[in-house]
Design a protein around this motif. Sequence first.
Motif, short mmCIF file in Angstrom:
data_model
loop_
_atom_site.label_atom_id
_atom_site.label_comp_id
_atom_site.label_asym_id
_atom_site.label_seq_id
_atom_site.Cartn_x
_atom_site.Cartn_y
_atom_site.Cartn_z
N THR A 112 -11.72 -13.94 4.76
CA THR A 112 -10.53 -13.32 5.34
C THR A 112 -9.27 -14.07 4.92
O THR A 112 -8.25 -13.46 4.56
CB THR A 112 -10.62 -13.31 6.87
OG1 THR A 112 -11.78 -12.57 7.26
CG2 THR A 112 -9.38 -12.67 7.49
N LEU A 113 -9.34 -15.41 4.94
CA LEU A 113 -8.19 -16.21 4.53
C LEU A 113 -7.86 -15.99 3.05
O LEU A 113 -6.69 -15.92 2.67
CB LEU A 113 -8.47 -17.70 4.79
CG LEU A 113 -8.52 -18.13 6.26
CD1 LEU A 113 -8.97 -19.58 6.38
CD2 LEU A 113 -7.15 -17.95 6.92
N GLN A 114 -8.90 -15.88 2.23
CA GLN A 114 -8.68 -15.63 0.81
C GLN A 114 -8.04 -14.27 0.57
O GLN A 114 -7.13 -14.13 -0.26
CB GLN A 114 -10.01 -15.73 0.04
CG GLN A 114 -10.54 -17.16 -0.06
CD GLN A 114 -11.90 -17.23 -0.72
OE1 GLN A 114 -12.64 -16.23 -0.79
NE2 GLN A 114 -12.27 -18.40 -1.22
N LYS A 115 -8.51 -13.25 1.34
CA LYS A 115 -7.91 -11.92 1.22
C LYS A 115 -6.45 -11.95 1.67
O LYS A 115 -5.58 -11.33 1.05
CB LYS A 115 -8.70 -10.91 2.04
CG LYS A 115 -10.06 -10.57 1.46
CD LYS A 115 -10.79 -9.56 2.34
CE LYS A 115 -12.17 -9.24 1.75
NZ LYS A 115 -12.91 -8.28 2.62
N ASN A 116 -6.19 -12.67 2.78
CA ASN A 116 -4.81 -12.77 3.27
C ASN A 116 -3.91 -13.50 2.28
O ASN A 116 -2.75 -13.13 2.10
CB ASN A 116 -4.78 -13.49 4.62
CG ASN A 116 -5.37 -12.66 5.74
OD1 ASN A 116 -5.47 -11.44 5.61
ND2 ASN A 116 -5.77 -13.29 6.83
N ALA A 117 -4.47 -14.54 1.64
CA ALA A 117 -3.69 -15.27 0.64
C ALA A 117 -3.37 -14.38 -0.55
O ALA A 117 -2.25 -14.40 -1.08
CB ALA A 117 -4.46 -16.51 0.19
N GLU A 118 -4.36 -13.59 -0.97
CA GLU A 118 -4.14 -12.67 -2.08
C GLU A 118 -3.11 -11.61 -1.70
O GLU A 118 -2.23 -11.26 -2.49
CB GLU A 118 -5.47 -12.01 -2.47
CG GLU A 118 -5.36 -11.02 -3.62
CD GLU A 118 -4.96 -11.68 -4.93
OE1 GLU A 118 -4.39 -10.98 -5.78
OE2 GLU A 118 -5.20 -12.89 -5.09
N TYR A 119 -3.23 -11.10 -0.47
CA TYR A 119 -2.28 -10.11 0.02
C TYR A 119 -0.87 -10.70 0.06
O TYR A 119 0.11 -10.04 -0.30
CB TYR A 119 -2.70 -9.63 1.40
CG TYR A 119 -1.75 -8.64 2.02
CD1 TYR A 119 -1.77 -7.30 1.66
CD2 TYR A 119 -0.83 -9.05 2.99
CE1 TYR A 119 -0.90 -6.39 2.24
CE2 TYR A 119 0.05 -8.15 3.56
CZ TYR A 119 0.00 -6.82 3.19
OH TYR A 119 0.88 -5.93 3.75
N ARG A 120 -0.77 -11.96 0.52
CA ARG A 120 0.54 -12.61 0.59
C ARG A 120 1.15 -12.79 -0.80
O ARG A 120 2.34 -12.56 -1.00
CB ARG A 120 0.40 -13.98 1.28
CG ARG A 120 1.71 -14.74 1.41
CD ARG A 120 1.50 -16.06 2.13
NE ARG A 120 0.53 -16.88 1.46
CZ ARG A 120 0.81 -17.64 0.39
NH1 ARG A 120 2.04 -17.66 -0.10
NH2 ARG A 120 -0.13 -18.37 -0.17
N ARG A 121 0.32 -13.18 -1.77
CA ARG A 121 0.83 -13.33 -3.14
C ARG A 121 1.33 -12.00 -3.68
O ARG A 121 2.39 -11.92 -4.32
CB ARG A 121 -0.26 -13.91 -4.04
CG ARG A 121 -0.53 -15.39 -3.81
CD ARG A 121 -1.38 -15.96 -4.93
NE ARG A 121 -2.73 -15.40 -4.93
CZ ARG A 121 -3.75 -15.92 -4.27
NH1 ARG A 121 -3.58 -17.02 -3.55
NH2 ARG A 121 -4.94 -15.36 -4.32
N GLU A 122 0.55 -10.94 -3.44
CA GLU A 122 0.96 -9.62 -3.90
C GLU A 122 2.25 -9.17 -3.21
O GLU A 122 3.14 -8.59 -3.83
CB GLU A 122 -0.14 -8.59 -3.65
CG GLU A 122 -1.37 -8.78 -4.53
CD GLU A 122 -2.42 -7.73 -4.24
OE1 GLU A 122 -2.19 -6.87 -3.36
OE2 GLU A 122 -3.49 -7.75 -4.90
N PHE A 123 2.32 -9.47 -1.90
CA PHE A 123 3.50 -9.06 -1.15
C PHE A 123 4.75 -9.79 -1.64
O PHE A 123 5.82 -9.18 -1.81
CB PHE A 123 3.29 -9.33 0.34
CG PHE A 123 4.50 -9.01 1.18
CD1 PHE A 123 4.84 -7.69 1.45
CD2 PHE A 123 5.29 -10.02 1.69
CE1 PHE A 123 5.95 -7.39 2.22
CE2 PHE A 123 6.40 -9.73 2.45
CZ PHE A 123 6.73 -8.41 2.72
N VAL A 124 4.65 -11.09 -1.86
CA VAL A 124 5.79 -11.87 -2.35
C VAL A 124 6.24 -11.35 -3.72
O VAL A 124 7.43 -11.20 -3.99
CB VAL A 124 5.43 -13.37 -2.42
CG1 VAL A 124 6.54 -14.14 -3.14
CG2 VAL A 124 5.23 -13.94 -1.02
#
Length: 363
Positions: A112-124
């Motif tokens: 979940t943390l990895q998915k959130n980190a990936e989502y955050r990178r995409e969002f930024v």
Amino acid sequence: MLGSSRGISLILSVVIALMVAAFLSLMDDATLTLILVASGLAFSASYLLITITLEFLVFREIGNIYSLLEKIQKKNLSEYQEKGSNASVSPLRKINKVINNYAIAQQKEIDTLQKNAEYRREFVADISHELKTPIFATQGYIHTLLDGAIDDKQVRMKFLKRAAKNLDSLDKLVKDLLTLNQIETGDIHFNFGEFNLKNLANEVIDQLEHKASKKGVELTFKYDEQANHLTYGDEDKIYRVIQNLLFNAINYNNKKKGAMVEVELKSGKSSIQVSVKDNGRGIPAEDLKRIFERFYRVEKSRSKEKGGTGLGLAIVKHVLEGHKSKISVSSTVGTGSIFSFSLPLVKEDKAPENEISREVNPN
């Protein structure tokens, strides 16, 4: 040898046999034969019982724990299956099970943390791109004017209008981001009340009718004159939901002739269904699951040049979740798309079924 179950069993069995022999030797009537037979039986029974105990209740479970730890190191928990009966009396089996459950929980948390980190990178990356475009365009127009083009009245008005248009787009993007963030964090509340959904849809259609006409899109509204269209919800936010759906349907309809967008209301026994249908290019199946993500656009048919912020459908999704409803979509490439959702029907002199509280936190 000494570290194996048989080695330990052998040592313990010899000790037990010697203790039995020593005990019998203290008896006056104990013969040598009796001592040897009793010692032999004690050795055999002890060896058998200790071996079985160590092998099945200790060493095998320790081996399973080591195997599990190796799986954890290799992140192969999905392939691990606990062997044996869950009713085992071994305390090590319970330890094994606890470690297994803990490892699975930790792995899920890591995923979940990895998915959130990936989502955050995409969002930024997405927000940087979305902000950069209008800012750089506005900078270009203003610097051009400062470099001398301001003296040319025609160029000055042209560039100022373009700069203003880009700033308007930037303002809309920031407002959409703030709205979406407030809904997701629960900082914004819903003011529920009764309102006429047909009248609300008419207002949205009137607002966007000119835009549809400019793009050559025929805008129609279909509903039953005799039906009840009174519903219960946050009128302002439902207005925005219909506005976003209608805006997308008009904006991304790329048919040169016969472009059509239809808004339809269907009243049922306890709910009213709102549908926005277009005959545009449609959405590929692989994109349907992602169109409600922030900034996600289907290539070409929903490109940045169309003027949206890429946040409209994300806002639609969260607003409807706050109304205990959800948005559904069906689309066929080359045929068009249908977006629909339902709201509770308020019967005459009755409160709506499944009434929602007047102030609802979407989370």
